[in-house]
Enzyme design. Structure first.
Site, mmCIF file in Angstrom:
data_model
loop_
_atom_site.group_PDB
_atom_site.id
_atom_site.type_symbol
_atom_site.label_atom_id
_atom_site.label_comp_id
_atom_site.label_asym_id
_atom_site.label_seq_id
_atom_site.Cartn_x
_atom_site.Cartn_y
_atom_site.Cartn_z
ATOM 1 C CE LYS A 79 -4.247 1.936 2.931
ATOM 2 N NZ LYS A 79 -5.051 1.549 3.226
ATOM 3 C CB SER A 160 -7.858 3.430 2.553
ATOM 4 O OG SER A 160 -6.961 2.807 3.779
ATOM 5 C CB SER A 184 -7.814 1.125 5.925
ATOM 6 O OG SER A 184 -8.815 2.508 6.089
#
Length: 494
Positions: A79, A160, A184
């Site tokens: 990420k 996210s 997330s």
């Protein structure tokens, strides 16, 4: 002709061992797949040169019979809020659009030392402030399960860490790092039909993870199977002198028996009554009930439990989140760090314009709200009270785990919504819905895992969540592995 890549890390490693496949050819296939699936927008950027260089070294190790670990040669994604030396790390925000770290985040560094191959950095909501991966400066990420190239209305990936979830679900990567502040990692795992794991706070180093909410942020892991998730966890867990919040005791890697040898007799499973909440879809409720029955049939006992402060948790989480965001975002001033505006009339105007240009509306709103809660006249009324209620939420879990061994809940309230539907509500309202079942685990610091169970009538994944007491990861993985074997989730892997 390309050989279809295996589904699991253990299978991939065996292919490398027997030389029916080598890391270079596997990486080349993965990069080709990533290129074909660009319309999903899972990646902010790929790193083909680095990946192939790592693959060459891995191939040499395998040929000499000296692989570093089960992960040696396995393609992974990271990420874009984890620092990667020499590779842009943007948090999907203009403020960090040109930021190139000079060091690696500990969790990525440990994966690299185990021979994992970095395919690229994945898309996310700006700074991790969202639950859909829809407001990145690089555009939204599309859910692999219902994405048609060129179609403007699609199913969201969740957030996210949506890019990481899609990278794994689509077969581009065997594992990916996400972050988990209020769900997330688990939220996109649920929507994308992969395993999403949040460990006990302090078991994974946060060094090199660009902070959102320091007291709740943890690195998360996304994989296609429970065993793969455990393999990644074993590789990256443990103390880190560069992160004072990590647990200082030595981490002993977890091992599990085959699923067929796992016995659940005597296991006490808790069903929190407060999670049967407004907005819970009939399909998720039915799935929840069926898995509880399945556990009971296997010898476990199922008990309703109460977590009384669940209804307050989302509001307390929101206040504490915004207060810590306001503090963490203060470092981005356009002078020493982050995007710098062309404004040169004064230092104050440079500071103001740099932040106005570098942050989107969601980030600005959280900064403003956080600073409001932290005002001297409001501090006791909001921030102090929120901290006290957070302790009560943690106490809820402590009491529940005196009665049961593990909790079974939904992860999300439904299958993945459409983008057009999702953006009808503002970020704050969406997070209140999307994070309802997931953020309490962050408030309590306990481990939690989202596991795909079945497909909905729309042919989209439906997942459930397991939560366990602090440092009970082995129990969590054991139960998850047993459920995984029973449900045999229908993968949509390329």
């Amino acid at each position: 002709m390309n050989r279809r890549l295996p589904l699991k890390l253990k299978e991939l490693s065996e292919c490398f061992r027997t030389q029916t496949l080598d890391p270079v050819s596997a990486t080349e296939q993965i990069l080709q797949l990533a290129n074909r699936l660009q319309h999903l927008n899972a990646f902010i950027r790929t790193s083909p040169e680095k990946a192939l260089a790592q693959a060459e070294k891995s191939s040499t190790r395998h040929k000499t019979g000296k692989p570093l670990s089960l992960l040696d040669g396995a393609p992974i994604a990271v990420k874009d809020n984890f620092c990667t030396k020499g590779i842009h790390t943007t948090c999907a925000a203009r403020m960090l659009e040109n930021f190139v770290p000079t060091y690696n985040a500990t969790v990525y560094e440990r994966l690299a030392r185990n021979g994992a191959i970095l395919v690229g950095k994945t898309n996310m909501d700006q700074y991790g402030m969202g639950s859909g991966t829809v407001d990145s400066i690089f555009g939204p990420t599309k859910n692999y399960w219902d994405a048609v190239e060129g179609e403007s209305d699609f199913r969201i990936a969740g957030g996210s860490s949506g890019g990481s979830a899609v990278a794994v679900a689509s077969g581009i990567c065997f594992a990916a790092l996400g972050s988990d502040t209020g769900g997330s990692t688990r939220n996109p795992a649920s929507y994308c039909g992969v395993v999403g794991f949040k460990p006990t706070y302090g078991l994974l180093s946060r060094y090199g993870l660009i902070p959102l909410v320091n007291s709740m942020d943890v690195p998360g892991i996304l994989t296609r199977t429970v065993d793969d998730c455990l393999a990644v966890f074993n590789a990256i867990a443990g103390p880190d002198d560069r992160d004072s919040t990590t647990i200082k005791t030595f981490f002993k890697p977890i091992s599990l028996p085959d699923a067929s040898k796992i016995c659940l007799k005597g296991l006490k499973v808790g069903i929190p009554i407060e999670y049967h909440c407004e907005g819970l879809s009939d399909e998720v409720l039915t799935t929840w009930t069926k898995v509880a029955d399945m556990l009971e049939d296997a010898g476990a006992s199922v008990h309703p439990v109460s977590l009384p402060y669940t209804s307050a948790s989302i509001f307390v989480y929101s206040i504490l989140n915004q207060c810590e965001v306001a503090s963490n975002m203060a470092r981005y001033d356009g002078i020493e760090f982050g995007h710098r505006s062309d404004e040169d009339a004064s230092t104050e105007q440079l500071y103001a314009k740099s932040r106005a240009e570098g942050f989107n509306g969601v980030v600005k709103n959280r900064i403003l709200s956080g600073n409001f809660f932290l005002l001297r006249k409001n501090y006791d009324k909001y921030f102090e009270k929120a901290l006290k209620v957070r302790r009560l939420i943690a106490n809820d879990f402590d009491r529940a785990f005196q009665e049961v061994d593990i909790l079974l809940t939904p992860t999300t309230l439904s299958d993945a919504p459409r983008y057009s539907e999702f953006i009808q509500s503002n970020n704050r309202d969406q997070c209140a819905v999307q994070d309802f079942c997931t953020q309490p685990a962050n408030m309590g610091g306990i481990p939690a895992l989202s596991l795909p169970i079945r497909l909905s009538e729309q042919r989209l994944p439906i997942s459930l969540q397991l939560m366990a007491p602090n440092f009970s990861e082995k129990r969590l993985f054991k139960v998850a592995k047993w459920i995984e074997e029973q449900v045999k989730f229908e993968t949509n892997y390329n």
